[in-house]
Design an enzyme around this catalytic site. Sequence first.
Site, mmCIF file in Angstrom:
data_model
loop_
_atom_site.group_PDB
_atom_site.id
_atom_site.type_symbol
_atom_site.label_atom_id
_atom_site.label_comp_id
_atom_site.label_asym_id
_atom_site.label_seq_id
_atom_site.Cartn_x
_atom_site.Cartn_y
_atom_site.Cartn_z
ATOM 1 N N THR A 176 -2.434 6.883 0.187
ATOM 2 C CA THR A 176 -3.648 6.976 0.980
ATOM 3 C C THR A 176 -4.463 8.127 0.438
ATOM 4 O O THR A 176 -3.918 9.114 -0.058
ATOM 5 C CB THR A 176 -3.343 7.139 2.493
ATOM 6 O OG1 THR A 176 -4.571 7.113 3.226
ATOM 7 C CG2 THR A 176 -2.585 8.411 2.796
ATOM 8 N N GLU A 179 -3.369 0.851 -3.550
ATOM 9 C CA GLU A 179 -3.985 0.616 -2.229
ATOM 10 C C GLU A 179 -4.029 -0.884 -1.917
ATOM 11 O O GLU A 179 -4.581 -1.283 -0.895
ATOM 12 C CB GLU A 179 -5.422 1.140 -2.210
ATOM 13 C CG GLU A 179 -5.548 2.641 -2.195
ATOM 14 C CD GLU A 179 -5.602 3.198 -0.781
ATOM 15 O OE1 GLU A 179 -5.330 2.455 0.176
ATOM 16 O OE2 GLU A 179 -5.911 4.381 -0.659
ATOM 17 N N LYS A 233 0.876 -1.193 0.000
ATOM 18 C CA LYS A 233 0.000 0.000 0.000
ATOM 19 C C LYS A 233 0.898 1.224 0.000
ATOM 20 O O LYS A 233 1.646 1.447 0.966
ATOM 21 C CB LYS A 233 -0.896 -0.015 1.244
ATOM 22 C CG LYS A 233 -1.746 1.230 1.445
ATOM 23 C CD LYS A 233 -2.694 1.017 2.624
ATOM 24 C CE LYS A 233 -3.316 2.293 3.161
ATOM 25 N NZ LYS A 233 -4.256 2.914 2.266
#
Length: 105
Positions: free
Chosen positions: A24, A74, A21
């Site tokens: 954000t 993500e 990931k």
Amino acid sequence: MLLTKITFFERFEHDILSGSKTITLRDEAESHVIAGQILPVSTFETDRWFCDIQIIDVTPVKLTELTKVHAKQENMTLPQLRDVIAEIYPGLEQLFMIRFRILPQ
Ligand SMILES: CC(=O)Nc1ccn([C@@H]2O[C@H](CO)[C@@H](O)[C@H]2O)c(=O)n1
């Protein structure tokens, strides 16, 4: 005011630490970071520190503009990402993509 720390939900900790990931998506209030900035990261639930990240860049992105490329960053599918955002930021159209890299501990 620049943010001096950032929190993530615990369920994303593993993906952040493993490097799967790398972005954000946040609302305007949490978009105040700048390229190069180093931030401590802790869990939202218990405020437990688990790593430091360096900000690569911050880019405005609308909910309708999200693609599979964002979802991949993500470590999710696009429908999963849309569900997560609908849950965290119901009704919000203007998001900010924060790209980051995890710093070695
Ligand atoms: C208070 C607080 O911690 N807020 C947030 C907000 C967002 N996120 C993650 O960013 C991506 C897109 O929103 C998804 O992966 C989210 O889960 C998070 O972990 N924690």
